[in-house]
Every structure is written in structure tokens, then in C-alpha cells.
Design an enzyme around this catalytic site. Sequence first.
Site, PDB file in Angstrom:
ATOM      1  N   GLY A  65      48.091  25.831 108.594  1.00  0.00           N
ATOM      2  CA  GLY A  65      47.756  27.243 108.516  1.00  0.00           C
ATOM      3  C   GLY A  65      49.014  28.061 108.311  1.00  0.00           C
ATOM      4  N   ALA A  66      49.015  28.936 107.333  1.00  0.00           N
ATOM      5  CA  ALA A  66      50.236  29.612 106.901  1.00  0.00           C
ATOM      6  C   ALA A  66      51.018  30.282 108.035  1.00  0.00           C
ATOM      7  CB  ALA A  66      49.904  30.612 105.794  1.00  0.00           C
ATOM      8  N   ARG A  98      55.693  21.190 103.533  1.00  0.00           N
ATOM      9  CA  ARG A  98      54.500  21.648 102.808  1.00  0.00           C
ATOM     10  C   ARG A  98      54.963  22.622 101.743  1.00  0.00           C
ATOM     11  NH1 ARG A  98      49.584  21.785 105.407  1.00  0.00           N
ATOM     12  NH2 ARG A  98      48.733  21.997 103.311  1.00  0.00           N
ATOM     13  N   GLN A 212      38.381  21.117 106.631  1.00  0.00           N
ATOM     14  CA  GLN A 212      38.916  22.010 107.655  1.00  0.00           C
ATOM     15  C   GLN A 212      37.955  23.128 108.033  1.00  0.00           C
ATOM     16  OE1 GLN A 212      43.049  23.145 106.815  1.00  0.00           O
ATOM     17  NE2 GLN A 212      43.305  21.212 105.755  1.00  0.00           N
ATOM     18  N   ASP A 253      48.094  30.837 101.408  1.00  0.00           N
ATOM     19  CA  ASP A 253      49.306  30.110 101.766  1.00  0.00           C
ATOM     20  C   ASP A 253      50.515  30.618 100.996  1.00  0.00           C
ATOM     21  OD1 ASP A 253      48.715  27.376 103.486  1.00  0.00           O
ATOM     22  OD2 ASP A 253      46.965  28.145 102.444  1.00  0.00           O
ATOM     23  N   LYS A 264      43.368  27.237  99.898  1.00  0.00           N
ATOM     24  CA  LYS A 264      42.789  25.908  99.851  1.00  0.00           C
ATOM     25  C   LYS A 264      41.899  25.716  98.627  1.00  0.00           C
ATOM     26  CE  LYS A 264      44.732  24.252 103.425  1.00  0.00           C
ATOM     27  NZ  LYS A 264      45.599  25.423 103.590  1.00  0.00           N
TER      28      LYS A 264
END
Length: 380
Positions: A65-66, A98, A212, A253, A264
Site C-alpha cells: 500500500g503506497a 517495489r 487484495q 501507487d 493495481k
Amino acid sequence: MADRSARSGEGNRPTGIPVLRWEEPPEGPVLVLLDQTRLPAEEVELVCTDAAALVEAIRSLAVRGAPLLGIAGAYGVALAAVRGFEVEEAAAALAGARPTAVNLAVGVRRAQAAHREALARTGDARQAAEAALSAARALHREDAVASERMAAHGLALLDELLPAGGHRVLTHCNTGSLVSGGEGTAFAVALAAHRSGRLRRLWVDETRPLLQGARLTAYEAARNDMAYTLLTDNAAGSLFAAGEVDAVLIGADRIAADGSVANKVGSYPLAVLARYHHVPFIVVAPATTVDPETPDGASIEVEQRPGYEVTEVTAPQVPVAGAGGGIPVAPLGTQAYNPAFDVTPPELVTAIVTEDGVVSPVTTEALAALCARSRQVTIS
């Protein structure tokens, strides 16, 4: 050697408990994470004693999660400093764990800068480590405040766009307290609508990678007693066609300078559906997710996940045979295309909601002005 031990939680975890915390047991400081890959079946914590363990947790999506990645990255730098590891090396490893998520690098750089400044000023490694930890804690607190402000701005926008109330909101991926120092980004807006009696239904996409939405967003919605329904990603079109979606709320993100949004995989098709059906498509993210150094969507590096996440499924206490430790659901040797993200162009985005306000229409100039305001607030 990297130490990422696991320990089970006792009893039910109350809604809103931090998913990440700094602890200082006698054997030395550690970063404790809720392992999100084990939810919702079980609540297990990972204990990271060094940056290498945290990098592994980030790559495996145990922590994700950002906003939370930014916080984790900052704490990872502090962990390396406090335990006497090479800080610059740890920072580089964390920032690259990431590639699509810009907040991770932002958090790492913030703690790294604090460490460098204190070390240059005092020459004392201990004081430099304390400075890195203070920077991480400050970022953690700021994110909680930002979450509250995003929820308020987002709910006001929903009420403006949908004055009749009774909002039916579709969300993609997980954007709640599991990704934040507070109650999240897009999910926090839906939660605010729920608490004010203005949320009629939360539609939850399953969402790859690792489902998710099904595992995490549904988990958070259930714990907050929200009216929610889970759907497969490719069922969203039928919901739009039936007139059952009033707005789409997603996180991000990375947001490029031109307003292109990486989120996503599956977000872009939702934006196309929303545009065709005249439904607002709203992105909710902290201002740090806007990356002025990334000019456009084509410049965003999209993370590719392992193919076995598609060709296998995992289930607890079931014998496994696949390369990724799961049960094969595709013929041996099947190649899989498994990007973690896709990119939505700005012309399909109705608004971007941040803690510093709402950008609509989404343009390069409006985002640049937002970033300028955000920098002024941070400096002051």
C-alpha cells in the site's frame, strides 16, 4: 542474516490497530508488521530486525500500500542506522523493492536525508540514527492526519457530485487502514460516507495481485460493519450496465506529472467503463504520490509479478506441488502475464483527491500547483 520471524496474534485484532510499529525489546530495536499475505485467515505478525528482512516483506506483499510503504521505508532506514548496518546500502535496497510505488522511495529518502544531515552536523552515528527514527515517526503521524483530510475532501466531493446521497461506490484493491498510518485513502472516503449514513453499498473488486480486494478490503469492510458485496473484476461491467455504480474510488501507487495514474491492475478498465457510463472516477492519494519527476504514464515502470501467482492458488494446510508453493490450476509450463499495475490516462480521471485538496479537471498545471502548495505546507 535477515531475520523476519513470525508470531501469531492473540485474540481478535480490533479495527484500526496499527499494522506497523517500532518496538525496542532488550535484544534490540525491531519493526513489527502485520503479515497481510496471511489475512483474512489468520493474523500473524512479522518481526524484522534488519532492512533485508523488510525488503523481503515488501516484495512478498506482507506489507504493501503506497502510504504504508513510505512509512515502512523510513523505518527501515532507521532500523539499519540504529542497529549499525550500512545505511546507504539499506536505503538503496529498500527504495528498489517495489519500483512502481513512489511513496516507498519518498519515505526512504526522507529518513536517509535526516540521517545524513545529523551525521554531517554532529559526526555522531547515534544521533544520526535517532534523527532517522524521528523522521520515520513524523511521517507516520503525518500520514494519519493526511488520511483524515483526504476522507473529508473525498466525502465533500462525493456529496457535490452525487447530491441525492445513498452512494453506491465501487473500489479496487485495498486502500484502508492496512495501507496507512490512519484509515487509508479511497477506503477512508467510503468509510466516512458509511459513518455519516450516506453509503448505500460498497462494491469490492477481488483485485490481483493476490486478491487484495477479496482478502483485505472485504476484511476491513466487515470489521467496520459496512454494507459491501464482493465481485470478480470482470463482473464490474455488468454492474455499470445495470446502473448499480454511482462512483468509483481507487487509490494510486504513482501519479505522473501529467495526471496519469498507476494503480493495481484492473483500474484502467474501470476508468473506461466509468467514462462510458458517465460515472465519476475518483483517485484518492496523498500528495507524495504525485511524482513530478515522472512526466507521463509511459514513463511509469510497471512491476511484473511472478507468473505462479496466476498459474497457482494457495490454501492453508493443503499439500502443494507448484513452483510458487501453491496448487497448480494451469498446465505445467504455462506462461502468465501478471503486471501488478496498469496506468489510467488523466482524461479518464474525474478528480484526484489529496490531503491538500481536490484536483479537477486533472491537468499538468493543476498538479504542479498542488505539489507547490504541498511543499510550502511541509516547509512551514
